[in-house]
Design a protein around this motif. Structure first.
Motif, short mmCIF file in Angstrom:
data_model
loop_
_atom_site.label_atom_id
_atom_site.label_comp_id
_atom_site.label_asym_id
_atom_site.label_seq_id
_atom_site.Cartn_x
_atom_site.Cartn_y
_atom_site.Cartn_z
N UNK A 164 0.84 -1.19 0.00
CA UNK A 164 0.00 0.00 0.00
C UNK A 164 0.87 1.24 0.00
N UNK A 165 0.55 2.18 0.85
CA UNK A 165 1.33 3.40 0.96
C UNK A 165 2.42 3.34 2.00
N UNK A 166 2.53 2.20 2.71
CA UNK A 166 3.50 2.08 3.80
C UNK A 166 4.81 1.51 3.29
N UNK A 167 5.90 2.22 3.54
CA UNK A 167 7.23 1.75 3.19
C UNK A 167 7.79 1.01 4.39
N UNK A 168 8.08 -0.29 4.22
CA UNK A 168 8.59 -1.11 5.32
C UNK A 168 9.69 -2.02 4.84
N UNK A 169 10.59 -2.36 5.78
CA UNK A 169 11.70 -3.26 5.48
C UNK A 169 11.77 -4.33 6.55
N UNK A 170 12.28 -5.48 6.17
CA UNK A 170 12.49 -6.58 7.09
C UNK A 170 13.96 -6.97 7.00
N UNK A 171 14.60 -7.20 8.16
CA UNK A 171 16.00 -7.57 8.17
C UNK A 171 16.25 -8.66 9.20
N UNK A 172 17.13 -9.58 8.87
CA UNK A 172 17.64 -10.55 9.83
C UNK A 172 19.06 -10.14 10.15
N UNK A 173 19.34 -9.89 11.44
CA UNK A 173 20.63 -9.36 11.85
C UNK A 173 21.24 -10.28 12.89
N UNK A 174 22.50 -10.63 12.68
CA UNK A 174 23.25 -11.48 13.61
C UNK A 174 24.20 -10.59 14.39
N UNK A 175 24.05 -10.57 15.74
CA UNK A 175 24.95 -9.79 16.60
C UNK A 175 26.12 -10.66 17.03
#
Length: 188
Positions: A164-175
């Protein structure tokens, strides 16, 4: 003994792709033993400096890989086990189609956003304009940054999940342990 023309065509594809990248100043390392869907590793070179950024390459050569086309590019079809292997690979993976008659190679990144499922397996469109040449190096450099280790963390995957109008991101992060971060689990 009769020579195997399929093997010769495959060798020409790997050697031709190596030559294209070497001429551009990048480092090409063939996987000569036990090829399980990755024919070579490519190391990105920026300003005559090896970066340590690697890309895994699956290289296909021969007329049969260029038969099916769309208006945008060549259609590459593969087995589900290959796709799963590439998507779980620790390196970003590119499929390269090498045209041994024209001595041109076309490439495409393998990721979940450009691999639609089909009735039998999956397909990948390899764009006509994504040839391995000086014009594509910047785009390939960007793709090589799929795994970036910085300041005590590694980005394992990053995906645009906008809708839709929402800008979103998904990330997998290893600390890393050295980051000194505290691991918390919260539920809401």
């Amino acid at each position: 003994m009769k020579a195997d023309s399929n093997s010769r065509t495959g060798r020409i594809g790997v050697a031709g792709t190596a030559l294209l990248f070497e001429r551009l100043g990048w480092i090409f390392r063939e996987q000569p033993i036990e090829d399980y869907g990755i024919d070579a590793h490519l190391e990105v070179v920026e300003s005559n400096t090896a970066t340590g950024k690697l890309i895994a390459l699956q290289i296909k050569s021969g007329k049969s890989w260029f038969k099916e086309k769309t208006t945008d590019g060549f259609v590459f079809r593969g087995k589900t086990d290959h796709l799963e292997y590439w998507q779980k690979h620790s390196l970003p993976v590119m499929v390269v189609l090498y045209d041994d008659e024209e001595e041109i190679a076309y490439w495409q990144a393998v990721n979940s956003s450009n691999v639609p499922k089909t009735n039998k397996a999956w397909k990948l469109i390899i764009p006509f304009e994504q040839q391995i040449n000086i014009l594509s190096l910047k785009k390939i450099q960007e793709f090589s940054r799929k795994l970036t280790a910085t300041n005590g963390y590694t980005i394992l995957s990053f995906q645009d999940v906008s809708h839709g109008g929402a800008k979103r991101y998904s990330a997998n992060i290893l600390l890393s342990k050295e980051s000194g971060g505290v691991t918390k689990r919260s539920t809401r």
